[in-house]
Design an enzyme around this catalytic site. Structure first.
Site, PDB file in Angstrom:
ATOM      1  N   ARG A 212       0.856  -1.194   0.000  1.00 44.78           N
ATOM      2  CA  ARG A 212       0.000   0.000   0.000  1.00 44.78           C
ATOM      3  C   ARG A 212       0.887   1.237   0.000  1.00 44.78           C
ATOM      4  O   ARG A 212       2.016   1.211   0.504  1.00 44.78           O
ATOM      5  CB  ARG A 212      -0.904   0.006   1.229  1.00 44.78           C
ATOM      6  CG  ARG A 212      -1.794  -1.224   1.371  1.00 44.78           C
ATOM      7  CD  ARG A 212      -2.527  -1.204   2.696  1.00 44.78           C
ATOM      8  NE  ARG A 212      -3.396  -2.373   2.867  1.00 44.78           N
ATOM      9  CZ  ARG A 212      -3.009  -3.518   3.424  1.00 44.78           C
ATOM     10  NH1 ARG A 212      -1.760  -3.649   3.867  1.00 44.78           N
ATOM     11  NH2 ARG A 212      -3.849  -4.525   3.532  1.00 44.78           N
TER      12      ARG A 212
ATOM     13  N   LYS B 195      -1.378  -2.988   8.165  1.00 42.57           N
ATOM     14  CA  LYS B 195      -2.463  -2.577   9.037  1.00 42.57           C
ATOM     15  C   LYS B 195      -2.367  -3.298  10.376  1.00 42.57           C
ATOM     16  O   LYS B 195      -1.972  -4.468  10.441  1.00 42.57           O
ATOM     17  CB  LYS B 195      -3.813  -2.888   8.378  1.00 42.57           C
ATOM     18  CG  LYS B 195      -4.101  -2.028   7.152  1.00 42.57           C
ATOM     19  CD  LYS B 195      -5.487  -2.320   6.601  1.00 42.57           C
ATOM     20  CE  LYS B 195      -5.824  -1.409   5.430  1.00 42.57           C
ATOM     21  NZ  LYS B 195      -7.178  -1.685   4.889  1.00 42.57           N
TER      22      LYS B 195
ATOM     23  N   HIS C 244      -3.251   2.153  -5.609  1.00 38.50           N
ATOM     24  CA  HIS C 244      -3.915   0.859  -5.528  1.00 38.50           C
ATOM     25  C   HIS C 244      -3.972   0.169  -6.890  1.00 38.50           C
ATOM     26  O   HIS C 244      -4.095  -1.053  -6.962  1.00 38.50           O
ATOM     27  CB  HIS C 244      -5.319   1.028  -4.943  1.00 38.50           C
ATOM     28  CG  HIS C 244      -5.472   0.348  -3.618  1.00 38.50           C
ATOM     29  ND1 HIS C 244      -4.747   0.708  -2.508  1.00 38.50           N
ATOM     30  CD2 HIS C 244      -6.251  -0.694  -3.224  1.00 38.50           C
ATOM     31  CE1 HIS C 244      -5.080  -0.065  -1.490  1.00 38.50           C
ATOM     32  NE2 HIS C 244      -5.980  -0.925  -1.902  1.00 38.50           N
TER      33      HIS C 244
ATOM     34  N   ARG D 146      -1.065  -1.952  -6.938  1.00 38.84           N
ATOM     35  CA  ARG D 146      -1.283  -3.092  -6.031  1.00 38.84           C
ATOM     36  C   ARG D 146      -2.178  -4.133  -6.709  1.00 38.84           C
ATOM     37  O   ARG D 146      -1.897  -5.333  -6.645  1.00 38.84           O
ATOM     38  CB  ARG D 146      -1.917  -2.577  -4.739  1.00 38.84           C
ATOM     39  CG  ARG D 146      -2.164  -3.631  -3.657  1.00 38.84           C
ATOM     40  CD  ARG D 146      -2.520  -2.906  -2.360  1.00 38.84           C
ATOM     41  NE  ARG D 146      -3.142  -3.762  -1.374  1.00 38.84           N
ATOM     42  CZ  ARG D 146      -2.491  -4.504  -0.485  1.00 38.84           C
ATOM     43  NH1 ARG D 146      -1.158  -4.537  -0.514  1.00 38.84           N
ATOM     44  NH2 ARG D 146      -3.135  -5.229   0.411  1.00 38.84           N
TER      45      ARG D 146
ATOM     46  N   HIS E 103      -3.156  -9.527   3.417  1.00 39.25           N
ATOM     47  CA  HIS E 103      -4.577  -9.698   3.700  1.00 39.25           C
ATOM     48  C   HIS E 103      -4.749 -10.659   4.868  1.00 39.25           C
ATOM     49  O   HIS E 103      -4.096 -11.714   4.917  1.00 39.25           O
ATOM     50  CB  HIS E 103      -5.313 -10.259   2.484  1.00 39.25           C
ATOM     51  CG  HIS E 103      -5.508  -9.264   1.393  1.00 39.25           C
ATOM     52  ND1 HIS E 103      -5.777  -9.625   0.077  1.00 39.25           N
ATOM     53  CD2 HIS E 103      -5.473  -7.906   1.391  1.00 39.25           C
ATOM     54  CE1 HIS E 103      -5.904  -8.533  -0.658  1.00 39.25           C
ATOM     55  NE2 HIS E 103      -5.723  -7.481   0.118  1.00 39.25           N
TER      56      HIS E 103
END
Length: 307
Positions: A157, A180, A252, A255, A278
């Site tokens: 990201r 994240k 993105h 990505r 993910h």
């Protein structure tokens, strides 16, 4: 507990304990500010006074607003409210979760728009010279080439890339990425990206670093400060324009292209899941639909009895 205190406690939780980004926390704050204002208009200022019926009424009113909100916006708003009440119930502030009957709106599945390999190469060439080219190229061009090469090579990201430190590349052909929730992952870096970053580190970054305060950040702006997300977006937009790419190109997009090209090349979806960071393979599987669509297009245009 007063609602304003409850909201602040929840925002501290998602920021400090869950490690969510400033951008995400700011979005939660905006959503919950509107929710608090609505409850205040209905005479509710305490967490114990929030009922299931009130939450459903708030959601229904927002869904029927004019102009109607996008399903994705409504889903995000509901997610913010649901997160708050689940947190309060889990912490024992309230006896029950007032959002337990709330059902998220159905959102249309949007397949990622990936660039072709030729388009990616055109974008990279437009960003700046390859490592062995143009010794006298503008410093920003060498930095921009390294930035885009690294985005495409790792599928990271944009927020993860601009937060990289120089030491995160100190492991040879792999990169340490902080994703994240402050989760770290290791991602391989291809030879093209490594060469572009090495050229930037040797020929550009030392000069940029002398223009500002000392920082370990990998990518720097022209004044020596860490490169911001907004500046990185502008870099990509300018390169896309120079490359003549008419479709909207964002961080993105690279990505999406990274994931799509890996799957088209035969990579296992669980490997791609790990590379993208993910938490669930279900999130990654949307890219398999992209490759199926590509296969279908080739079949229809190639098979004599497909049409």
């Amino acid at each position: 507990m007063q609602l304003d205190r409850a909201v602040e406690a929840y925002l501290r939780h998602v920021s400090i304990e869950r490690g969510l980004s400033e951008h995400t926390v700011a979005a939660y704050r905006r959503d919950l500010s509107g929710y608090r204002a609505w409850l205040d208009e209905h005479g509710v200022t305490d967490t114990d006074a929030v009922t299931v019926e009130l939450v459903e009424a708030f959601s229904a009113e927002r869904a029927s607003a004019e102009p109607p909100p996008a399903a994705t916006s409504l889903a995000r708003l509901q997610s913010s409210v649901r997160g708050l009440h689940r947190f309060l119930a889990r912490e024992g502030v309230v006896a029950d979760d007032a959002t337990r009957r709330l059902r998220p709106p159905k959102t249309p599945r949007r397949l990622p728009k990936a660039l072709t390999i030729d388009q990616v190469e055109a974008l990279l060439d437009a960003a700046g010279p390859a490592p062995g080219d143009a010794i006298e190229a503008a410093p920003a061009a060498l930095r921009d080439r390294a930035l885009l090469e690294l985005l495409y090579a790792t599928g990271a990201r944009i927020s993860e890339i601009v937060q990289l430190d120089v030491d995160d590349l100190a492991h040879g052909d792999v990169l340490r990425v902080r994703g994240k929730g402050a989760k770290e992952r290791i991602v391989p870096v291809g030879s093209y990206a490594r060469a572009a970053v090495d050229a930037y580190l040797a020929r550009v970054r030392p000069d940029l670093a002398t223009r500002g305060r000392a920082t370990p950040r990998l990518f720097l702006g022209v004044r020596g400060a860490p490169l911001s997300r907004q500046s990185a977006w502008l870099v990509i937009g300018a390169a896309a324009e120079r490359a003549g790419l008419t479709a909207h190109v964002s961080p993105h997009t690279l990505r999406h292209s990274f994931a799509t090209h890996l799957l088209q090349g035969g990579a296992d979806v669980r490997v791609v899941q790990e590379l993208l960071g993910h938490s669930s393979v279900a999130t990654t599987q949307i890219y398999t639909h992209v490759t199926v669509d590509a296969l279908r297009e080739v079949y229809v245009t190639s098979h004599p009895r497909a049409r």
